[in-house]
Design a protein around this motif. Structure first.
Motif, PDB file in Angstrom:
ATOM      1  N   LEU A  80       0.828  -1.208   0.000  1.00 60.23           N
ATOM      2  CA  LEU A  80       0.000   0.000   0.000  1.00 60.23           C
ATOM      3  C   LEU A  80       0.863   1.258   0.000  1.00 60.23           C
ATOM      4  O   LEU A  80       0.544   2.244  -0.671  1.00 60.23           O
ATOM      5  CB  LEU A  80      -0.934  -0.011   1.225  1.00 60.23           C
ATOM      6  N   GLN A  81       1.989   1.215   0.730  1.00 59.55           N
ATOM      7  CA  GLN A  81       2.874   2.389   0.757  1.00 59.55           C
ATOM      8  C   GLN A  81       3.462   2.653  -0.634  1.00 59.55           C
ATOM      9  O   GLN A  81       3.586   3.790  -1.061  1.00 59.55           O
ATOM     10  CB  GLN A  81       4.001   2.180   1.764  1.00 59.55           C
ATOM     11  N   VAL A  97       2.046   1.815  -3.430  1.00 58.95           N
ATOM     12  CA  VAL A  97       0.939   2.267  -4.294  1.00 58.95           C
ATOM     13  C   VAL A  97       0.626   3.742  -4.033  1.00 58.95           C
ATOM     14  O   VAL A  97       0.545   4.543  -4.963  1.00 58.95           O
ATOM     15  CB  VAL A  97      -0.316   1.392  -4.052  1.00 58.95           C
ATOM     16  N   LEU A  98       0.484   4.107  -2.761  1.00 58.55           N
ATOM     17  CA  LEU A  98       0.039   5.467  -2.451  1.00 58.55           C
ATOM     18  C   LEU A  98       1.159   6.506  -2.564  1.00 58.55           C
ATOM     19  O   LEU A  98       0.892   7.704  -2.509  1.00 58.55           O
ATOM     20  CB  LEU A  98      -0.584   5.516  -1.054  1.00 58.55           C
ATOM     21  N   SER A  99       2.416   6.052  -2.715  1.00 57.68           N
ATOM     22  CA  SER A  99       3.474   7.028  -2.981  1.00 57.68           C
ATOM     23  C   SER A  99       3.446   7.421  -4.468  1.00 57.68           C
ATOM     24  O   SER A  99       4.140   8.339  -4.885  1.00 57.68           O
ATOM     25  CB  SER A  99       4.847   6.448  -2.627  1.00 57.68           C
ATOM     26  N   VAL A 135      -1.675   8.052  -6.971  1.00 52.31           N
ATOM     27  CA  VAL A 135      -2.929   7.298  -6.813  1.00 52.31           C
ATOM     28  C   VAL A 135      -3.633   7.860  -5.578  1.00 52.31           C
ATOM     29  O   VAL A 135      -3.027   7.923  -4.503  1.00 52.31           O
ATOM     30  CB  VAL A 135      -2.633   5.795  -6.586  1.00 52.31           C
ATOM     31  N   SER A 136      -4.878   8.246  -5.716  1.00 53.59           N
ATOM     32  CA  SER A 136      -5.580   8.794  -4.543  1.00 53.59           C
ATOM     33  C   SER A 136      -6.036   7.640  -3.647  1.00 53.59           C
ATOM     34  O   SER A 136      -6.250   6.514  -4.112  1.00 53.59           O
ATOM     35  CB  SER A 136      -6.784   9.624  -4.979  1.00 53.59           C
ATOM     36  N   ARG A 137      -6.174   7.945  -2.377  1.00 51.32           N
ATOM     37  CA  ARG A 137      -6.633   6.919  -1.433  1.00 51.32           C
ATOM     38  C   ARG A 137      -8.047   6.475  -1.799  1.00 51.32           C
ATOM     39  O   ARG A 137      -8.407   5.306  -1.625  1.00 51.32           O
ATOM     40  CB  ARG A 137      -6.600   7.483  -0.013  1.00 51.32           C
ATOM     41  N   TRP A 141      -7.864   3.875  -4.528  1.00 54.83           N
ATOM     42  CA  TRP A 141      -7.419   2.566  -4.021  1.00 54.83           C
ATOM     43  C   TRP A 141      -8.573   1.853  -3.315  1.00 54.83           C
ATOM     44  O   TRP A 141      -8.816   0.665  -3.556  1.00 54.83           O
ATOM     45  CB  TRP A 141      -6.231   2.733  -3.067  1.00 54.83           C
ATOM     46  N   LYS A 197      -7.382  10.298   6.261  1.00 56.89           N
ATOM     47  CA  LYS A 197      -6.503  10.785   7.323  1.00 56.89           C
ATOM     48  C   LYS A 197      -5.728   9.666   8.020  1.00 56.89           C
ATOM     49  O   LYS A 197      -5.047   9.910   9.019  1.00 56.89           O
ATOM     50  CB  LYS A 197      -7.333  11.545   8.375  1.00 56.89           C
ATOM     51  N   GLU A 238      -2.962   7.154   9.157  1.00 50.56           N
ATOM     52  CA  GLU A 238      -1.491   7.138   9.116  1.00 50.56           C
ATOM     53  C   GLU A 238      -1.043   5.790   8.589  1.00 50.56           C
ATOM     54  O   GLU A 238      -1.383   4.764   9.164  1.00 50.56           O
ATOM     55  CB  GLU A 238      -0.926   7.399  10.510  1.00 50.56           C
ATOM     56  N   ILE A 239      -0.291   5.820   7.502  1.00 49.56           N
ATOM     57  CA  ILE A 239       0.074   4.559   6.842  1.00 49.56           C
ATOM     58  C   ILE A 239       1.542   4.225   7.123  1.00 49.56           C
ATOM     59  O   ILE A 239       2.382   5.083   6.982  1.00 49.56           O
ATOM     60  CB  ILE A 239      -0.162   4.665   5.327  1.00 49.56           C
TER      61      ILE A 239
END
Lengths: 262, 245
Positions: free
Chosen positions: A96-97, A99-101, A104-106, A109, A259, A261-262
């Motif tokens: 996921l980290q 992908v979201l770096s 790609v918006s949360r 996903w 919001k 924290e990942i």
């Protein structure tokens, strides 16, 4: 050499599709999917033997009730436990980290995750509904009556809709949970509350408790309306009711996940 | 799109504080400027805030106070994320997923498609020494190979800024040499690298600059090989038994 921002970000639909495909590919390989699929198929098929102890219910009615019961139970478990498993599979592995770096918006996903789970549930319900329909057609032919294709297909669609609401509800729970174990347990409890809502509405309470209860349960979907044995038909209103709850839970999940924290 | 001035740092943290929701105070008023084209290491004992700095720069976390920018753009914005490559600490992959399949997934999410995507995958597999393992299941790779796959996905879309959390973790001596070669090529290509590491000899030989973090604060910042600098300070921070290892 491109600088940050020079690469055009992909469209949201393409990202959602990619995440949904990846989710479905993983879901089809989960032991949970295979186990629940095999269990539900065995239960549906076992109606051929169990129909002899049908407690006086007409055979086709018994076949529907038993088959739909098996699909409903398996679908519900898959919706809750599968969603929790698939959500935490990427977070715990740190995929996921990665992908979201990317751009790609949360929300994309999460939408992709939900779409992948809904496709899995569609395949699950579809395969078992076809099995139920074939058994029903065979028994109908033995009794010399017309095969009830329409009723079986509507029942399967209702069960898919119910499991879709359960999956969206579980996805919402996942967004504020720290483990798949908690999310699965809390998701099952939340689904149980959805099933008990009509009983709560009918509970003999004094007016103040009844009033409070009525306010609280309005925040919860009534999952019993999707039961094929009670709902006469797949009406437009019922479809809208299910889709609205899927949308509400998905929107709530996106709001919380924004919001996290990942 | 407005081009940033040449002096705009590739990564900048301005007075950044990060307190996690569980009460952990990870960073306290950290200011850091990483110039474009430089190789910078974040060094410090466990829990000093290295990974938090990288996650903030990758846009995975929001600062409690202060600002984080990538080439002048707010970290976490679509424009900033399009130009970074991020490697998390100790990445893992599902057992069923193929190496090439995983890179395709990452490439699509970065906006690559068709021949561009295929060429990028081949180039990164070659660059990270995974060309012979493209058809393997990612879950069956060794720790060092998983790390190299993580590097390949970070490089896939040709980013100008690389954020690498413990990139040398799990690499054998051969892998370390290959990684040093990669850093050299990135330097020639003008890429900016911000990495975290515990391994001081590697930092001294590969990086232009090191930033020593302790309990969420920058306590030293300078060229890693300077006498009386990084090594002495770092050894003073870690327990004697850990330093002996």
């Amino acid at each position: 050499m491109p600088r940050p921002g020079d690469i055009p970000p992909p469209g949201a639909l393409r990202q959602v599709t990619a995440v949904a495909r990846m989710t479905l590919a993983e879901a089809l390989r989960l032991r949970l999917t295979l186990l629940l699929g095999a269990m539900a198929a065995l239960l549906v098929a076992s109606v051929l033997w169990l129909r002899q102890i049908h407690f006086g219910t007409p055979e086709l009615r018994f076949l529907f009730d038993f088959g739909f019961g098996a699909i409903g139970l398996g679908g519900m478990l898959l919706a809750v436990l599968g969603t929790a498993r698939l959500f935490f599979s990427e977070t715990e592995r740190r995929i996921l980290q990665m992908v979201l770096s990317r751009p790609v918006s949360r929300e994309s996903w999460l939408a992709g995750k939900l779409a992948g789970v809904l496709l899995l549930l569609a395949l699950f319900c579809c395969a078992l509904t076809v099995l139920t329909a074939l058994l029903a057609a065979w028994r109908a032919a033995a009794h010399g009556v017309e095969a009830p294709w329409g009723a079986v297909l509507q029942g399967g669609a209702l069960l898919w809709l119910r499991s879709a609401v359960a999956a969206a509800l579980t996805l919402f729970v996942c967004t504020f949970s720290r483990s798949g174990f908690f999310a699965g347990g809390a998701g099952l409890l939340a689904v149980l509350v959805g099933h008990l809502r009509p009983s709560a509405e009918a509970a003999p309470l004094d007016w103040s408790a009844q009033g409070l209860l009525h306010c609280v349960i309005r925040l919860w979907p009534n999952l019993r309306v999707f039961e094929p044995t009670e709902a006469a038909a797949m009406t437009g209103g019922l479809v809208a009711y299910g889709l609205v709850w899927v949308g509400l839970f998905a929107a709530a999940a996106m709001l919380v996940f924004r919001k996290r924290e990942i | 799109m407005n081009k940033p001035a040449p002096t705009t740092p590739a990564v900048e943290l301005a007075d950044v504080t990060k307190h996690y929701g569980n009460g952990v105070r990870a960073l306290e008023k950290v200011t850091l400027r990483v110039p474009a084209g430089s190789i910078c290491a974040l060094v410090g004992p466990n829990g000093s805030g290295k990974s938090t700095v990288l996650k903030l720069a990758a846009g995975l976390l929001e600062p409690t106070a202060g600002a984080v920018t990538i080439a002048g753009r707010p970290a976490g914005s679509t424009a900033a994320r399009a130009g970074i490559g991020y490697l998390p600490e100790a990445p893992d992959y599902p057992g069923w997923l193929g190496v090439r399949e995983f890179l395709e997934y990452c490439g699509i999410l970065s906006g690559l498609e068709g021949a561009v995507l295929r060429d990028a995958i081949e180039a990164r597999l070659e660059e990270t020494g995974l060309a012979g393992l493209a058809e393997r299941r990612a879950g069956t790779l060794s720790k060092g190979q998983r790390q190299r796959l993580g590097l390949a996905q970070a490089l896939l879309h040709d980013p100008t800024v690389l954020l690498l959390d413990e990139p040398a973790d799990g690499l054998d001596p051969h892998g370390m040499t290959a990684f040093a070669g990669l850093i050299g090529r990135w330097r020639e290509a003008g890429r900016t690298v911000l990495l975290s590491s515990h391994f001081l000899p590697q930092v001294e030989s590969l990086c232009d600059r090191a930033v020593l973090l302790h309990e969420g604060r920058v306590i030293w910042d300078g060229p890693p090989g300077a006498p009386g600098g990084l090594a002495e300070r770092f050894v003073g921070l870690v327990p004697a038994d850990a330093a002996a290892r």
